[in-house]
Design a protein around this motif. Structure first.
Motif, mmCIF file in Angstrom:
data_model
loop_
_atom_site.group_PDB
_atom_site.id
_atom_site.type_symbol
_atom_site.label_atom_id
_atom_site.label_comp_id
_atom_site.label_asym_id
_atom_site.label_seq_id
_atom_site.Cartn_x
_atom_site.Cartn_y
_atom_site.Cartn_z
ATOM 1 N N LYS B 166 0.836 -1.206 0.000
ATOM 2 C CA LYS B 166 0.000 0.000 0.000
ATOM 3 C C LYS B 166 0.871 1.257 0.000
ATOM 4 C CE LYS B 166 -3.746 -2.056 2.727
ATOM 5 N NZ LYS B 166 -2.940 -3.193 3.277
ATOM 6 N N LYS B 167 0.277 2.343 -0.446
ATOM 7 C CA LYS B 167 0.965 3.634 -0.447
ATOM 8 C C LYS B 167 1.423 4.022 0.961
ATOM 9 C CE LYS B 167 1.136 7.086 -2.516
ATOM 10 N NZ LYS B 167 2.168 7.895 -3.138
ATOM 11 N N GLU B 168 0.587 3.694 1.966
ATOM 12 C CA GLU B 168 0.921 4.071 3.347
ATOM 13 C C GLU B 168 2.260 3.442 3.762
ATOM 14 O OE1 GLU B 168 -1.875 2.913 2.311
ATOM 15 O OE2 GLU B 168 -3.569 4.075 3.068
ATOM 16 N N GLU B 169 2.478 2.198 3.322
ATOM 17 C CA GLU B 169 3.700 1.500 3.716
ATOM 18 C C GLU B 169 4.918 2.135 3.050
ATOM 19 O OE1 GLU B 169 1.968 -2.255 2.244
ATOM 20 O OE2 GLU B 169 2.449 -3.079 4.213
ATOM 21 N N ILE B 170 4.734 2.537 1.788
ATOM 22 C CA ILE B 170 5.853 3.138 1.052
ATOM 23 C C ILE B 170 6.157 4.536 1.601
ATOM 24 C CG2 ILE B 170 6.481 4.077 -1.198
ATOM 25 C CD1 ILE B 170 5.157 1.626 -2.447
ATOM 26 N N ALA B 171 5.108 5.270 2.001
ATOM 27 C CA ALA B 171 5.301 6.633 2.502
ATOM 28 C C ALA B 171 6.197 6.656 3.744
ATOM 29 C CB ALA B 171 3.950 7.268 2.808
ATOM 30 N N LEU B 172 6.231 5.547 4.473
ATOM 31 C CA LEU B 172 7.073 5.481 5.681
ATOM 32 C C LEU B 172 8.552 5.763 5.367
ATOM 33 C CD1 LEU B 172 5.674 2.407 7.642
ATOM 34 C CD2 LEU B 172 5.856 4.735 8.483
ATOM 35 N N VAL B 173 8.979 5.409 4.152
ATOM 36 C CA VAL B 173 10.377 5.661 3.771
ATOM 37 C C VAL B 173 10.653 7.157 3.769
ATOM 38 C CG1 VAL B 173 12.096 5.444 1.932
ATOM 39 C CG2 VAL B 173 10.489 3.583 2.353
ATOM 40 N N SER B 174 9.740 7.904 3.163
ATOM 41 C CA SER B 174 9.897 9.353 3.092
ATOM 42 C C SER B 174 9.910 9.957 4.493
ATOM 43 C CB SER B 174 8.746 9.928 2.263
ATOM 44 O OG SER B 174 9.050 11.215 1.811
ATOM 45 N N VAL B 175 9.017 9.453 5.342
ATOM 46 C CA VAL B 175 8.941 9.943 6.721
ATOM 47 C C VAL B 175 10.268 9.684 7.434
ATOM 48 C CG1 VAL B 175 7.785 9.635 8.936
ATOM 49 C CG2 VAL B 175 6.442 9.627 6.823
ATOM 50 N N LYS B 176 10.783 8.448 7.293
ATOM 51 C CA LYS B 176 12.024 8.067 7.978
ATOM 52 C C LYS B 176 13.201 8.900 7.467
ATOM 53 C CE LYS B 176 14.049 4.258 6.395
ATOM 54 N NZ LYS B 176 15.348 4.640 5.803
ATOM 55 N N ASN B 177 13.336 9.033 6.152
ATOM 56 C CA ASN B 177 14.514 9.707 5.608
ATOM 57 C C ASN B 177 14.526 11.197 5.900
ATOM 58 O OD1 ASN B 177 15.148 7.207 4.739
ATOM 59 N ND2 ASN B 177 15.241 7.680 2.564
ATOM 60 N N LYS B 178 13.369 11.829 5.798
ATOM 61 C CA LYS B 178 13.335 13.267 6.097
ATOM 62 C C LYS B 178 13.587 13.501 7.593
ATOM 63 C CE LYS B 178 10.408 14.475 2.165
ATOM 64 N NZ LYS B 178 11.395 15.117 1.280
ATOM 65 N N ALA B 187 21.861 18.893 4.844
ATOM 66 C CA ALA B 187 20.600 18.509 4.204
ATOM 67 C C ALA B 187 19.767 19.691 3.737
ATOM 68 C CB ALA B 187 19.783 17.644 5.149
ATOM 69 N N GLN B 188 19.024 19.433 2.685
ATOM 70 C CA GLN B 188 18.159 20.431 2.078
ATOM 71 C C GLN B 188 16.739 20.330 2.628
ATOM 72 O OE1 GLN B 188 18.254 19.934 -2.165
ATOM 73 N NE2 GLN B 188 16.670 21.417 -2.586
ATOM 74 N N LEU B 189 16.283 19.109 2.909
ATOM 75 C CA LEU B 189 14.872 18.918 3.204
ATOM 76 C C LEU B 189 14.608 18.066 4.447
ATOM 77 C CD1 LEU B 189 13.137 18.331 -0.251
ATOM 78 C CD2 LEU B 189 12.927 20.304 1.220
ATOM 79 N N GLY B 190 15.326 18.325 5.528
ATOM 80 C CA GLY B 190 15.017 17.607 6.759
ATOM 81 C C GLY B 190 13.692 18.103 7.318
ATOM 82 N N ALA B 191 12.850 17.188 7.766
ATOM 83 C CA ALA B 191 11.551 17.612 8.298
ATOM 84 C C ALA B 191 10.919 16.477 9.070
ATOM 85 C CB ALA B 191 10.615 18.022 7.162
ATOM 86 N N ASN B 192 10.085 16.834 10.056
ATOM 87 C CA ASN B 192 9.278 15.831 10.731
ATOM 88 C C ASN B 192 7.934 15.793 10.040
ATOM 89 O OD1 ASN B 192 10.397 14.305 12.841
ATOM 90 N ND2 ASN B 192 10.714 16.195 13.998
ATOM 91 N N LEU B 335 18.502 10.681 -0.389
ATOM 92 C CA LEU B 335 18.210 11.704 -1.393
ATOM 93 C C LEU B 335 16.923 12.437 -1.062
ATOM 94 C CD1 LEU B 335 20.334 9.933 -2.699
ATOM 95 C CD2 LEU B 335 19.109 10.089 -4.828
ATOM 96 N N LEU B 336 15.989 11.730 -0.416
ATOM 97 C CA LEU B 336 14.707 12.346 -0.071
ATOM 98 C C LEU B 336 14.894 13.467 0.941
ATOM 99 C CD1 LEU B 336 12.671 9.059 0.221
ATOM 100 C CD2 LEU B 336 12.086 10.886 -1.349
ATOM 101 N N GLY B 337 15.871 13.303 1.831
ATOM 102 C CA GLY B 337 16.054 14.295 2.879
ATOM 103 C C GLY B 337 17.204 15.257 2.627
ATOM 104 N N VAL B 338 18.322 14.720 2.088
ATOM 105 C CA VAL B 338 19.518 15.552 1.923
ATOM 106 C C VAL B 338 19.470 16.320 0.609
ATOM 107 C CG1 VAL B 338 22.033 15.585 2.042
ATOM 108 C CG2 VAL B 338 20.784 13.807 3.201
ATOM 109 N N GLY B 339 18.865 15.720 -0.415
ATOM 110 C CA GLY B 339 18.817 16.355 -1.720
ATOM 111 C C GLY B 339 19.393 15.428 -2.771
ATOM 112 N N ASN B 340 19.178 15.790 -4.031
ATOM 113 C CA ASN B 340 19.583 14.882 -5.093
ATOM 114 C C ASN B 340 20.315 15.577 -6.241
ATOM 115 O OD1 ASN B 340 19.853 12.808 -6.878
ATOM 116 N ND2 ASN B 340 17.683 12.456 -7.221
ATOM 117 N N PRO B 341 21.541 16.081 -5.986
ATOM 118 C CA PRO B 341 22.381 16.492 -7.110
ATOM 119 C C PRO B 341 23.019 15.217 -7.671
ATOM 120 C CG PRO B 341 23.415 17.101 -5.029
ATOM 121 C CD PRO B 341 22.221 16.275 -4.693
ATOM 122 N N ILE B 342 22.535 14.753 -8.782
ATOM 123 C CA ILE B 342 22.675 13.352 -9.234
ATOM 124 C C ILE B 342 23.963 12.637 -8.819
ATOM 125 C CG2 ILE B 342 22.452 11.811 -11.213
ATOM 126 C CD1 ILE B 342 19.935 13.390 -10.896
ATOM 127 N N ALA B 343 25.101 13.053 -9.400
ATOM 128 C CA ALA B 343 26.338 12.319 -9.106
ATOM 129 C C ALA B 343 26.769 12.532 -7.654
ATOM 130 C CB ALA B 343 27.451 12.750 -10.054
#
Lengths: 144, 392
Positions: B166-178, B187-192, B335-343
């Motif tokens: 489910k989407k809810e289970e996948i969203a946990l990754v974003s929650v954890k990483n941020k 980091a660029q996007l740290g957040a609770n 990448l979700l929390g720190v940012g994603n400058p590719i290389a």
């Protein structure tokens, strides 16, 4: 059978496309800001490495040899300019003949590392002393 | 059991440096590369004149808007009058940069290598996504005008459908990483945030929503890699590169199973073999899987054999991958929390593992004692996997 001779538009044999971002917006960076703000006041700004003493034109944020940060921006003597090399352009990008040939010169400064490309005018020759007549980017120089 | 290849030199990482990851940095790409390189040299206690060779990693030239980017970045990376190599395998470039640095040293060719990764995505207007428009097959895929987000939406959907996730289970990754990224000074996007926030964010292309994806960033990262004898002279805590692996899969992505990243598995098996790892789920202490999208972290954890197929979401829910879990995943914030400058993002993952094993990760330090870590990146048309295993 070369493919030029078969296939017309709409025959699914060729696809056309373009490959560009719409436009690019480049930042000049902290050292670039010093340099371009200097041009507005008719000054050439370089930067001096605190370790090896080399002066870079245009101003650089770091020394490529010592690899340390440069915070010392210095004004370069804009009267001590010479032509390092030059070329003459007779046609534009599409190959049309220009009414007046364009002279492009690489100018260098006394006791400074680096150089600037600019439009030149007059009796341009390698080693000749030049005078900066316009500080709008790209610069224009005149050689007597 | 270790793999039987003759390595001329054992390779260590002895220094690392990073710039802030931000949406639009003022510095030029060369200046970003210089800042990261300078910090890495400083930490290693080396000067530029000590470096034998510079390895540069950077993704498409079209991002920075300068062709021959390897040559362009060489100036800020200290590559003047030195042998310089540039590697490029799309998003997998970051870890490939470390791998390329490794083989320059392991082969015995160089003693001290500076590996630099830089990416500046902000010059592209209106959006860097336009650069990705040209990575597709020009005839079979391009007429549909694909972009990366909707391609990965299809991969995500397949993954969800195959295992009933489910989407809810996948969203946990974003929650954890941020949440992890709050502790990361770069980091660029740290957040609770909460799972509800993710599910309520704007839908970009179903099932991908705004908080499911990593941002567009500028940034640079660099590491110093040396042979064993040099490393012993400069530091008491060198971090050893024990295994590397890299793989390419078929570029025709419709011809692949979208639910499982086999290219990551092949790269991981190569690295595990080299490092003598037989039970990765028992032997890997900390992991940095590549997470440009939140489902991708789960995908990659399965590909890295740290979870059974389709079971990564379950383990995530149980807290196995949390910062105080059994196998902390993306303690840096990813990448979700720190940012994603590719290389630079891939090399940031390697640096994160380096910090964890050295014990200098500060607030990011995971709770359990760690001795073996893994960083992984992924890229191109979902086809390149790069894996590096480090030990302290």
């Amino acid at each position: 059978m070369s493919w030029e001779k078969v296939g017309r538009d709409g025959k699914l044999l060729r696809w056309y496309d373009v490959m560009e971002v719409e436009k690019y917006e480049y930042t000049v960076g902290p050292a670039g800001e010093q340099f371009f703000n200097g041009l507005k006041q008719n000054k050439i700004i370089g930067s001096k490495c605190p370790k090896c003493g080399k002066v870079f034109v245009p101003a650089r944020l770091y020394c490529e040899e010592c690899f340390i940060k440069i915070e010392n921006y210095v004004e370069i003597d804009a009267n001590e300019v010479y032509v390092d090399s030059y070329t003459i352009i007779y046609k534009d990008d599409e190959g049309n003949k220009l009414q007046n040939p364009v002279y492009i010169a690489l100018i260098r400064f006394k006791n400074a590392k680096g150089g600037l490309l600019c439009y030149a005018d007059g009796n341009v020759r390698p080693g000749a002393k030049a005078k900066i007549v316009s500080f709008d980017w790209p610069l224009k120089v005149k050689v007597d | 059991m270790k793999v039987n290849i003759h390595l001329n030199k054992r390779v260590a990482i002895i220094g690392a440096g990073m710039t802030l990851f931000r949406r639009r940095l003022l510095e030029t790409p060369q200046e970003i590369a210089w800042e990261a390189s300078n910090k890495a040299l400083e930490e290693a206690g080396l000067e530029l004149k000590d470096i034998d060779c510079v390895v540069i990693g950077s993704a498409p030239d079209a991002f920075d808007g300068v062709h021959l980017k390897g040559e362009y970045l060489a100036h800020g990376s200290g590559g003047i009058k030195k042998p310089v190599s540039r590697v490029f395998v799309g998003g997998a470039t970051g870890v490939m940069t470390a791998i390329a640095g490794w083989y320059h040293v392991a082969s015995g060719l160089c003693q001290k290598v500076l590996a630099v990764a830089e990416e500046k995505m902000s010059p592209d207007r209106p959006h860097p996504q336009a650069v990705f428009r040209y990575i597709w097959d020009p005839i079979l895929e391009k007429p549909l005008n694909p972009n990366l987000i909707w391609i990965f939406a299809m991969e995500m959907h397949r993954y969800m459908a195959k295992y009933g996730i489910k989407k809810e289970e996948i969203a946990l990754v974003s929650v954890k990483n941020k949440r992890n990224a709050i502790n990361n000074p770069y980091a660029q996007l740290g957040a609770n945030i909460t799972v509800e926030d993710v599910l309520n964010s704007e839908v970009l292309v179903w099932p991908v929503q705004l908080l499911d994806v990593s941002p567009v960033s500028d940034g640079g990262a660099a590491i110093v890699m040396t042979s064993e004898d040099v490393a012993r002279r400069y530091t008491d805590t060198p971090i050893w590169v024990e295994g590397v692996g890299w793989t390419l899969d078929n570029t025709e992505w419709p011809g692949r199973d979208l639910a499982y990243p086999r290219y990551v598995e092949f790269a991981a098996r190569m690295a595990y073999k080299m490092a003598g790892i037989e039970r990765p789920d028992k032997e890997i202490d900390v992991v940095e899987p590549y997470d440009p999208f939140d489902y991708k972290e789960l995908h990659h954890l399965e590909g890295l054999l740290l979870a059974k197929k389709g079971e990564a979401p379950k383990l995530l829910k149980e807290g196995v991958f949390d910062i105080d879990g059994d196998i902390p995943s993306s303690p840096s914030g990813g990448l979700l929390g720190v940012g994603n400058p590719i290389a630079a993002a891939g090399l940031m993952k390697v640096i994160s593992i380096y910090w964890q094993l050295k014990g200098t990760a500060g607030k990011m330090q995971v709770k359990r004692p760690v001795h073996t870590g893994l960083a992984q990146a992924w890229g191109d048309l979902m086809q390149a996997g790069t894996v590096i295993v480090l030990r302290n």
